[in-house]
Design a protein around this motif. Structure first.
Motif, PDB file in Angstrom:
ATOM      1  N   HIS A 186     -11.656   1.081  -8.462  1.00 59.49           N
ATOM      2  CA  HIS A 186     -10.790   0.431  -9.174  1.00 59.49           C
ATOM      3  C   HIS A 186     -10.280   1.193 -10.275  1.00 59.49           C
ATOM      4  N   ASP A 187      -9.303   1.968 -10.497  1.00 54.37           N
ATOM      5  CA  ASP A 187      -9.159   2.502 -11.614  1.00 54.37           C
ATOM      6  C   ASP A 187      -8.323   2.083 -12.603  1.00 54.37           C
TER       7      ASP A 187
ATOM      8  N   TYR B 239      -8.379   1.624  -4.254  1.00 55.97           N
ATOM      9  CA  TYR B 239      -8.134   2.429  -3.129  1.00 55.97           C
ATOM     10  C   TYR B 239      -9.619   2.840  -2.480  1.00 55.97           C
TER      11      TYR B 239
ATOM     12  N   TYR C  74      -4.971  -0.105 -10.176  1.00 56.70           N
ATOM     13  CA  TYR C  74      -5.004   0.414  -8.492  1.00 56.70           C
ATOM     14  C   TYR C  74      -6.367   0.376  -8.062  1.00 56.70           C
TER      15      TYR C  74
ATOM     16  N   LYS D 281      -3.151   3.640  -2.052  1.00 60.49           N
ATOM     17  CA  LYS D 281      -3.515   2.624  -3.279  1.00 60.49           C
ATOM     18  C   LYS D 281      -2.592   1.526  -3.460  1.00 60.49           C
ATOM     19  N   VAL D 282      -3.410   0.479  -4.121  1.00 62.26           N
ATOM     20  CA  VAL D 282      -2.604  -0.696  -3.959  1.00 62.26           C
ATOM     21  C   VAL D 282      -2.645  -1.423  -5.544  1.00 62.26           C
ATOM     22  N   ASN D 283      -1.447  -1.724  -6.050  1.00 61.73           N
ATOM     23  CA  ASN D 283      -1.492  -2.036  -7.462  1.00 61.73           C
ATOM     24  C   ASN D 283      -1.894  -3.715  -7.275  1.00 61.73           C
TER      25      ASN D 283
ATOM     26  N   SER E 193      -2.431  -5.361 -10.276  1.00 59.59           N
ATOM     27  CA  SER E 193      -2.408  -5.895 -11.677  1.00 59.59           C
ATOM     28  C   SER E 193      -2.019  -7.246 -11.539  1.00 59.59           C
TER      29      SER E 193
ATOM     30  N   ASN F 187      -5.476   2.023 -14.110  1.00 59.88           N
ATOM     31  CA  ASN F 187      -3.956   1.843 -13.986  1.00 59.88           C
ATOM     32  C   ASN F 187      -3.884   0.295 -13.262  1.00 59.88           C
TER      33      ASN F 187
ATOM     34  N   CYS G 152       0.858  -0.906  -0.104  1.00 60.12           N
ATOM     35  CA  CYS G 152       0.116   0.111  -0.209  1.00 60.12           C
ATOM     36  C   CYS G 152       0.904   1.133   0.065  1.00 60.12           C
ATOM     37  N   ASP G 153       0.808   2.105  -0.846  1.00 60.06           N
ATOM     38  CA  ASP G 153       1.423   3.279  -1.113  1.00 60.06           C
ATOM     39  C   ASP G 153       1.131   4.470   0.034  1.00 60.06           C
TER      40      ASP G 153
END
Length: 244
Positions: free
Chosen positions: A231-232, A238, A236, A200-202, A204, A234, A195-196
């Protein structure tokens, strides 16, 4: 906020007035008429620099355990005494002896309306005010240590109030997922989720396996809070504050 500086422990009047004037609260309920040293610690009265509602939400979602550890450490350093929350919403912190529901303060303070009464009491029972000074110093230091603990608890809540609830909740969701599925991730050669600083969590990588992706989504959706789950494009995921 609670700790009083400048109290001279060689000055009997200062110590008496500090102890006699300290805030008190019922040790059980108003009907037992037993009061002891206390402080009012309702979050919205603590002048937190952030959002007290955020601090409350975090406390209710696991951070309260840290307060309990801090209190337990204080009790270990002060054998024979206990500190606990009281009141309808737990908004008061009480200091009392473990073997009594009454005040921690001795009768010479409790039965004196003012310092002149206290001096008369000491002369009658101890011969002089000076003869009772060691006890006065002991209780002054004990109560000031309690006040210092209240400040430390308040400072911890202040730090919580400055956090973003949605970031903390996502961090908890990621920790939960990594703990449950860490072995699976390792076997598949996947890195643990991270988690940044923005929460946000990637996802993918785990999206390539529907079972892991769905497992993470279940954990994310199980967290209660005033936010939407985004759910964007890219990859991610969040939490975002709800518009509702």
């Amino acid at each position: 906020m609670f700790y009083k500086k400048g109290i001279d422990i060689t000055n009997d009047r200062q110590m008496f007035e500090f102890l006699a004037g300290h805030y008190t609260y019922p040790t059980m309920n108003y009907h037992n008429y037993l009061y002891s040293i206390a402080n009012k610690v309702k979050l919205y009265n603590l002048c937190l620099s952030g959002d007290w509602c955020v601090a409350l939400s975090l406390l209710e979602n696991g951070e309260y355990e840290t307060l309990e550890i801090m209190i337990n450490d204080w009790e270990l350093a002060h054998p024979g005494y206990e500190v606990y929350f009281n009141g309808r919403s737990g908004g008061y912190l009480i200091l009392k002896a473990k073997d009594s529901n009454g005040s921690i303060l001795p009768d010479d303070i409790l039965e004196s309306d003012n310092y002149e009464d206290y001096k008369s009491y000491c002369r009658h029972y101890y011969g002089s005010v000076k003869a009772n000074r060691d006890d006065l110093v002991f209780y002054t230091n004990l109560v000031r240590d309690f006040d210092k603990l209240c400040d430390e608890l308040r400072d911890y809540c202040d730090r919580l109030s400055q956090l973003k609830f949605e970031v903390v909740e996502m961090e908890n969701a990621v920790d939960d997922f990594n703990e449950r599925y860490g072995n699976d991730l390792e076997l598949l050669g996947f890195e643990p989720l991270q988690c940044d600083s923005e929460g946000k969590v990637n996802v993918s990588e785990i999206k390539t396996l529907i079972c892991l992706s769905e497992a993470f989504n279940r954990i994310v959706h199980s967290k209660d809070g005033p936010y939407d789950i985004i759910h964007d494009e890219n990859g991610y995921v969040y939490y975002s504050k709800s518009n509702l």
